[in-house]
Design a protein around this motif. Structure first.
Motif, PDB file in Angstrom:
ATOM      1  N   THR A 252       4.535   4.299 -61.471  1.00  0.00           N
ATOM      2  CA  THR A 252       3.317   3.488 -61.420  1.00  0.00           C
ATOM      3  C   THR A 252       3.288   2.751 -60.088  1.00  0.00           C
ATOM      4  N   VAL A 253       2.111   2.214 -59.739  1.00  0.00           N
ATOM      5  CA  VAL A 253       1.975   1.430 -58.505  1.00  0.00           C
ATOM      6  C   VAL A 253       1.207   0.155 -58.817  1.00  0.00           C
ATOM      7  N   PRO A 254       1.472  -0.940 -58.093  1.00  0.00           N
ATOM      8  CA  PRO A 254       0.716  -2.186 -58.334  1.00  0.00           C
ATOM      9  C   PRO A 254      -0.753  -1.993 -57.968  1.00  0.00           C
ATOM     10  N   PRO A 255      -1.684  -2.521 -58.765  1.00  0.00           N
ATOM     11  CA  PRO A 255      -3.125  -2.306 -58.535  1.00  0.00           C
ATOM     12  C   PRO A 255      -3.694  -3.182 -57.429  1.00  0.00           C
ATOM     13  N   VAL A 256      -3.119  -3.100 -56.249  1.00  0.00           N
ATOM     14  CA  VAL A 256      -3.545  -3.978 -55.151  1.00  0.00           C
ATOM     15  C   VAL A 256      -4.853  -3.537 -54.515  1.00  0.00           C
ATOM     16  N   ALA A 257      -5.390  -2.392 -54.930  1.00  0.00           N
ATOM     17  CA  ALA A 257      -6.677  -1.958 -54.379  1.00  0.00           C
ATOM     18  C   ALA A 257      -7.842  -2.664 -55.033  1.00  0.00           C
ATOM     19  N   ASN A 258      -7.632  -3.293 -56.194  1.00  0.00           N
ATOM     20  CA  ASN A 258      -8.718  -4.041 -56.821  1.00  0.00           C
ATOM     21  C   ASN A 258      -9.079  -5.230 -55.943  1.00  0.00           C
ATOM     22  N   THR A 259     -10.367  -5.536 -55.843  1.00  0.00           N
ATOM     23  CA  THR A 259     -10.818  -6.524 -54.870  1.00  0.00           C
ATOM     24  C   THR A 259     -11.566  -7.679 -55.527  1.00  0.00           C
ATOM     25  N   PHE A 260     -11.630  -8.806 -54.797  1.00  0.00           N
ATOM     26  CA  PHE A 260     -12.254 -10.023 -55.309  1.00  0.00           C
ATOM     27  C   PHE A 260     -13.205 -10.585 -54.250  1.00  0.00           C
ATOM     28  N   ALA A 261     -14.447 -10.108 -54.291  1.00  0.00           N
ATOM     29  CA  ALA A 261     -15.443 -10.593 -53.340  1.00  0.00           C
ATOM     30  C   ALA A 261     -15.739 -12.059 -53.643  1.00  0.00           C
ATOM     31  N   SER A 262     -15.618 -12.907 -52.620  1.00  0.00           N
ATOM     32  CA  SER A 262     -15.630 -14.355 -52.846  1.00  0.00           C
ATOM     33  C   SER A 262     -16.536 -15.083 -51.858  1.00  0.00           C
ATOM     34  N   PHE A 263     -17.060 -16.211 -52.309  1.00  0.00           N
ATOM     35  CA  PHE A 263     -17.830 -17.127 -51.469  1.00  0.00           C
ATOM     36  C   PHE A 263     -16.874 -18.231 -51.046  1.00  0.00           C
ATOM     37  N   ILE A 264     -16.737 -18.440 -49.725  1.00  0.00           N
ATOM     38  CA  ILE A 264     -15.616 -19.228 -49.199  1.00  0.00           C
ATOM     39  C   ILE A 264     -16.095 -20.269 -48.196  1.00  0.00           C
ATOM     40  N   SER A 265     -15.480 -21.432 -48.278  1.00  0.00           N
ATOM     41  CA  SER A 265     -15.685 -22.513 -47.316  1.00  0.00           C
ATOM     42  C   SER A 265     -14.397 -22.696 -46.513  1.00  0.00           C
ATOM     43  N   SER A 266     -14.499 -23.398 -45.425  1.00  0.00           N
ATOM     44  CA  SER A 266     -13.268 -23.818 -44.750  1.00  0.00           C
ATOM     45  C   SER A 266     -12.696 -25.021 -45.496  1.00  0.00           C
TER      46      SER A 266
END
Length: 332
Positions: A252-266
């Protein structure tokens, strides 16, 4: 005399407090301009998400003008760096996949980026990744693809975003299957749109990228595996990647391809202007939960989840630590 001085000081102090409160309360006005930075080329799902926010957010921020600027390069690192160089007054925000792209921008680039520089307002679009080939390719199962890569070096090509989570996962998968990495011809792109189009157009054999963003090319591809046990409604019946790997190869491999599109501030904006930050978060959430916006993202096959700053940080901090654990894999 002293009492008069005390009175004057008190009046001055009260005026300063009132002025500061008014400044915070009046931000933003219709005369303020807000820029959303998308660190990829136009046309991809991240760009479309940023533009959807720019279109609907003004209504919930007193009519302030909101525009998008694309700053592609180095899988998002150029845009993330440019974003941090802008004034920390609430005039600039970032829309990107905090995990894996921003995490890898920090871990792999030589740019002066730190995870603590970013304040994660919301994970708006968590996405599972899909492994697929062009529909005219002969592969009907993931194993058929893997065995061709193993037995016919150089025949198969893959479209990737250099340094992305999908890139990392493919490398980890090749290593787990004991297939030399250079058996694949790696073709790099600067955005999800061109990455998908390369496969849909038959110029590249396969890719691993966000499933929902691939819905628009469903008639041009053959899905082979998905990175979630729950699957995806746009691609019913597609087997879980790790289930396939476990059943066929015992790995098996870690599911690091899953993504988290985010709204970001500094972080600087959140710390220096807490009232403005609260105003921004409140307006953004109102937009996210409005009927108009939900109808628009549904039509555009985008995500609109309210996760909130606290839970978003927990999710993304965990993802960052996972990316950090495997960061040196790219160089092996």
């Amino acid at each position: 005399m002293m009492s008069r001085i005390r009175i004057l000081v008190a009046i001055l102090f009260s005026s300063m407090i009132a002025w500061g409160s008014a400044s915070a309360a009046d931000w933003p006005s219709k005369n303020d301009k807000i820029t959303i930075v998308v660190p990829f080329k136009s046309g991809g799902s991240t760009d479309r998400l940023g533009r959807s926010i720019a279109q609907y957010l003004p209504e919930h921020l007193n009519g302030a003008a909101v525009t998008v600027v694309n700053k592609p390069g180095a899988s998002g690192a150029v845009g993330a760096s440019w974003f941090l160089q802008q004034p920390d007054d609430g005039s600039t925000f970032l829309v990107t996949h905090a995990v894996p792209y921003l995490a890898n921008n920090i871990l792999l680039s030589n740019l002066p980026l730190k995870w603590s520089d970013f304040e994660f307002i919301n994970v708006q679009w968590p996405q599972t990744s899909l492994l697929f080939v062009n529909k005219n390719e002969p592969y009907k199962t993931a194993k058929e693809l893997f065995e061709t890569i193993r037995n016919e070096p150089g025949k198969v090509s893959a479209s990737i975003l250099q340094g992305s989570g999908a890139h990392l996962q493919l490398l980890l998968m090749m290593d787990a299957l004991k297939i030399p990495r250079d058996n694949v011809r790696w073709v790099t792109f600067q955005g999800g749109g061109p990455q998908r189009s390369a496969v849909a157009g038959g110029n590249v054999t396969f890719t691993l990228t966000a499933a929902k963003g691939s819905k628009g090319i469903a008639d041009k591809i053959t899905p082979l595996a998905i990175n979630s046990k729950e699957g995806h409604s746009a691609f019913p019946g597609v087997p879980h990647l790790n289930t396939v790997l476990k059943a066929e190869y015992g790995v098996t491999v870690p599911p690091v391809a899953n993504t988290f599109a985010s709204f970001i501030s500094s972080s600087a904006f959140a710390n220096k202007h807490p009232e403005r930050f609260k105003t921004l978060v409140r307006g953004y959430r109102e937009m996210l939960e409005s009927e108009d916006y939900r109808a628009a993202v549904k039509k555009g096959s985008l995500g609109a989840v309210w996760t909130g700053p606290k839970r978003s940080k927990e999710i993304l901090d965990e993802g960052f630590q996972t990316m950090k654990k495997y960061a040196d894999t790219y160089d092996k």
